[in-house]
Design a protein around this motif. Structure first.
Motif, PDB file in Angstrom:
ATOM      1  N   ASP A 153       0.849  -1.188   0.000  1.00  0.00           N
ATOM      2  CA  ASP A 153       0.000   0.000   0.000  1.00  0.00           C
ATOM      3  C   ASP A 153       0.881   1.233   0.000  1.00  0.00           C
ATOM      4  N   ILE A 154       0.352   2.273  -0.560  1.00  0.00           N
ATOM      5  CA  ILE A 154       0.998   3.580  -0.548  1.00  0.00           C
ATOM      6  C   ILE A 154       0.069   4.516   0.194  1.00  0.00           C
ATOM      7  N   CYS A 155       0.571   5.133   1.245  1.00  0.00           N
ATOM      8  CA  CYS A 155      -0.285   5.921   2.127  1.00  0.00           C
ATOM      9  C   CYS A 155       0.260   7.336   2.291  1.00  0.00           C
ATOM     10  N   GLN A 156      -0.638   8.210   2.685  1.00  0.00           N
ATOM     11  CA  GLN A 156      -0.268   9.595   2.928  1.00  0.00           C
ATOM     12  C   GLN A 156       0.170   9.773   4.372  1.00  0.00           C
ATOM     13  N   ARG A 157       1.044  10.689   4.560  1.00  0.00           N
ATOM     14  CA  ARG A 157       1.510  11.043   5.913  1.00  0.00           C
ATOM     15  C   ARG A 157       0.310  11.393   6.795  1.00  0.00           C
ATOM     16  N   GLY A 158       0.342  10.931   8.040  1.00  0.00           N
ATOM     17  CA  GLY A 158      -0.701  11.257   9.010  1.00  0.00           C
ATOM     18  C   GLY A 158      -1.880  10.293   9.026  1.00  0.00           C
ATOM     19  N   THR A 159      -1.962   9.418   8.046  1.00  0.00           N
ATOM     20  CA  THR A 159      -3.058   8.446   8.015  1.00  0.00           C
ATOM     21  C   THR A 159      -2.641   7.171   8.739  1.00  0.00           C
ATOM     22  N   SER A 160      -3.563   6.226   8.831  1.00  0.00           N
ATOM     23  CA  SER A 160      -3.300   4.951   9.493  1.00  0.00           C
ATOM     24  C   SER A 160      -3.634   3.803   8.546  1.00  0.00           C
ATOM     25  N   LEU A 161      -2.962   2.702   8.729  1.00  0.00           N
ATOM     26  CA  LEU A 161      -3.197   1.509   7.917  1.00  0.00           C
ATOM     27  C   LEU A 161      -3.294   0.297   8.835  1.00  0.00           C
ATOM     28  N   THR A 162      -4.292  -0.522   8.604  1.00  0.00           N
ATOM     29  CA  THR A 162      -4.447  -1.761   9.367  1.00  0.00           C
ATOM     30  C   THR A 162      -4.102  -2.946   8.484  1.00  0.00           C
ATOM     31  N   ILE A 163      -3.196  -3.770   8.978  1.00  0.00           N
ATOM     32  CA  ILE A 163      -2.738  -4.965   8.280  1.00  0.00           C
ATOM     33  C   ILE A 163      -3.371  -6.177   8.932  1.00  0.00           C
ATOM     34  N   GLN A 164      -3.881  -7.072   8.118  1.00  0.00           N
ATOM     35  CA  GLN A 164      -4.556  -8.254   8.637  1.00  0.00           C
ATOM     36  C   GLN A 164      -3.709  -9.504   8.421  1.00  0.00           C
ATOM     37  N   CYS A 165      -3.798 -10.406   9.364  1.00  0.00           N
ATOM     38  CA  CYS A 165      -3.058 -11.667   9.295  1.00  0.00           C
ATOM     39  C   CYS A 165      -3.996 -12.810   9.678  1.00  0.00           C
ATOM     40  N   GLN A 166      -4.176 -13.729   8.755  1.00  0.00           N
ATOM     41  CA  GLN A 166      -5.067 -14.881   8.963  1.00  0.00           C
ATOM     42  C   GLN A 166      -4.250 -16.161   8.852  1.00  0.00           C
ATOM     43  N   VAL A 167      -4.397 -17.041   9.841  1.00  0.00           N
ATOM     44  CA  VAL A 167      -3.668 -18.309   9.854  1.00  0.00           C
ATOM     45  C   VAL A 167      -4.646 -19.447   9.627  1.00  0.00           C
ATOM     46  N   ASP A 168      -4.174 -20.501   8.994  1.00  0.00           N
ATOM     47  CA  ASP A 168      -5.078 -21.595   8.635  1.00  0.00           C
ATOM     48  C   ASP A 168      -5.335 -22.556   9.786  1.00  0.00           C
ATOM     49  N   SER A 169      -4.733 -22.312  10.937  1.00  0.00           N
ATOM     50  CA  SER A 169      -4.969 -23.159  12.098  1.00  0.00           C
ATOM     51  C   SER A 169      -4.775 -22.331  13.363  1.00  0.00           C
ATOM     52  N   GLN A 170      -5.239 -22.850  14.466  1.00  0.00           N
ATOM     53  CA  GLN A 170      -5.141 -22.091  15.707  1.00  0.00           C
ATOM     54  C   GLN A 170      -3.699 -22.079  16.227  1.00  0.00           C
ATOM     55  N   VAL A 171      -3.255 -20.918  16.606  1.00  0.00           N
ATOM     56  CA  VAL A 171      -1.912 -20.765  17.154  1.00  0.00           C
ATOM     57  C   VAL A 171      -1.985 -19.917  18.407  1.00  0.00           C
ATOM     58  N   THR A 172      -1.097 -20.196  19.320  1.00  0.00           N
ATOM     59  CA  THR A 172      -1.100 -19.451  20.573  1.00  0.00           C
ATOM     60  C   THR A 172      -0.482 -18.067  20.396  1.00  0.00           C
ATOM     61  N   MET A 173       0.683 -18.057  19.801  1.00  0.00           N
ATOM     62  CA  MET A 173       1.422 -16.806  19.723  1.00  0.00           C
ATOM     63  C   MET A 173       1.546 -16.336  18.272  1.00  0.00           C
ATOM     64  N   MET A 174       1.304 -15.074  18.080  1.00  0.00           N
ATOM     65  CA  MET A 174       1.522 -14.446  16.776  1.00  0.00           C
ATOM     66  C   MET A 174       2.462 -13.265  16.979  1.00  0.00           C
ATOM     67  N   PHE A 175       3.288 -13.043  16.000  1.00  0.00           N
ATOM     68  CA  PHE A 175       4.304 -12.010  16.107  1.00  0.00           C
ATOM     69  C   PHE A 175       4.187 -11.039  14.929  1.00  0.00           C
ATOM     70  N   TRP A 176       4.518  -9.811  15.214  1.00  0.00           N
ATOM     71  CA  TRP A 176       4.593  -8.802  14.148  1.00  0.00           C
ATOM     72  C   TRP A 176       6.017  -8.268  14.086  1.00  0.00           C
ATOM     73  N   TYR A 177       6.569  -8.328  12.856  1.00  0.00           N
ATOM     74  CA  TYR A 177       7.930  -7.861  12.617  1.00  0.00           C
ATOM     75  C   TYR A 177       7.913  -6.693  11.638  1.00  0.00           C
ATOM     76  N   ARG A 178       8.951  -5.896  11.718  1.00  0.00           N
ATOM     77  CA  ARG A 178       9.166  -4.834  10.747  1.00  0.00           C
ATOM     78  C   ARG A 178      10.516  -5.067  10.085  1.00  0.00           C
ATOM     79  N   GLN A 179      10.555  -4.909   8.775  1.00  0.00           N
ATOM     80  CA  GLN A 179      11.801  -5.027   8.027  1.00  0.00           C
ATOM     81  C   GLN A 179      12.002  -3.729   7.257  1.00  0.00           C
TER      82      GLN A 179
END
Lengths: 115, 112
Positions: A11-37
């Motif tokens: 996505d390309i976004c404008q300064r000052g706005t917000s973006l929501t990223i979604q993550c869907q897994v095909d099975s139940q998991v206890t821990m989910m992590f978010w990384y930035r690269q």
């Protein structure tokens, strides 16, 4: 293995706005992590999201900037709030499947560009 | 603090040549070690892992890595690379669930 669907892919976004990223897994998991690269760099853990509790943030990351939801065991969202060009990065969702001996599985990432 | 070092940020090699991507970790306790690969415009994929047992681990596409505890290394090798191996390679270690640390990555470019 685990199949992780992440969207948007970019996505390309404008300064000052917000973006929501979604993550869907095909099975139940206890821990989910978010990384930035960030461009040309390795991965940095933003936070760990457990279902039913508040996310745990790493040093340098705060909930007001990166609010996370974890409504159930297969889904999580990361919001990048009040964006600036410095937030331009790839954001990756990851899950842990220690039971099958493969520690982390990753989504394909969200490439965010902030103008 | 735990850390992972990948001394080579970029490694260009010709097709069918051997390659070694170096990885060193710092840890005072035993760890799990991993190599992840990131192909252009894709997310990370697990390439191979060392958890315990044999110190030499192999992947299905010809890569291998050897855990050397005395040298705290986990170098990745392939005897003959292909154009399709061009990617970013990340070494990582997991201190038994305490924290998962990635190295800075090595960009492997295979030249025709």
């Amino acid at each position: 293995s685990a199949v992780i669907s992440q969207k948007p892919s970019r996505d390309i976004c404008q300064r000052g706005t917000s973006l929501t990223i979604q993550c869907q897994v095909d099975s139940q998991v206890t821990m989910m992590f978010w990384y930035r690269q960030q461009p040309g760099q390795s991965l940095t853990l933003i936070a760990t999201a457990n279902q039913g509790s508040e996310a745990t943030y790493e040093s340098g990351f705060v909930i007001d900037k990166f609010p996370i939801s974890r409504p159930n065991l297969t889904f999580s969202t990361l919001t990048v709030s009040n964006m600036s060009p410095e937030d331009s990065s790839i954001y990756l969702c990851s899950v842990e499947r220690a039971g099958v001996g493969e520690k982390l599985f990753f989504g394909s990432g969200t490439q965010l560009s902030v103008l | 603090a735990q850390s992972v070092t990948q001394l080579d940020s970029q490694v260009p090699v010709f097709e069918e040549a051997p390659v070694e991507l170096r990885c060193n970790y710092s840890s005072s306790v035993s760890v799990y070690l991993f190599w992840y690969v990131q192909y252009p415009n894709q997310g990370l994929q697990l390439l191979l892992k060392y958890l315990s047992g044999s110190t030499l681990v192999e992947s299905i596409n010809g890569f291998e890595a050897e855990f050397n505890k005395s040298q705290t290394s986990f170098h990745l090798r392939k005897p003959s690379v292909h154009i399709s191996d061009t990617a970013e390679y990340f070494c990582a270690h997991d201190n038994y669930g305490q924290n998962f640390v990635f190295g800075p990555g090595t960009r492997l470019s295979v030249l025709p």
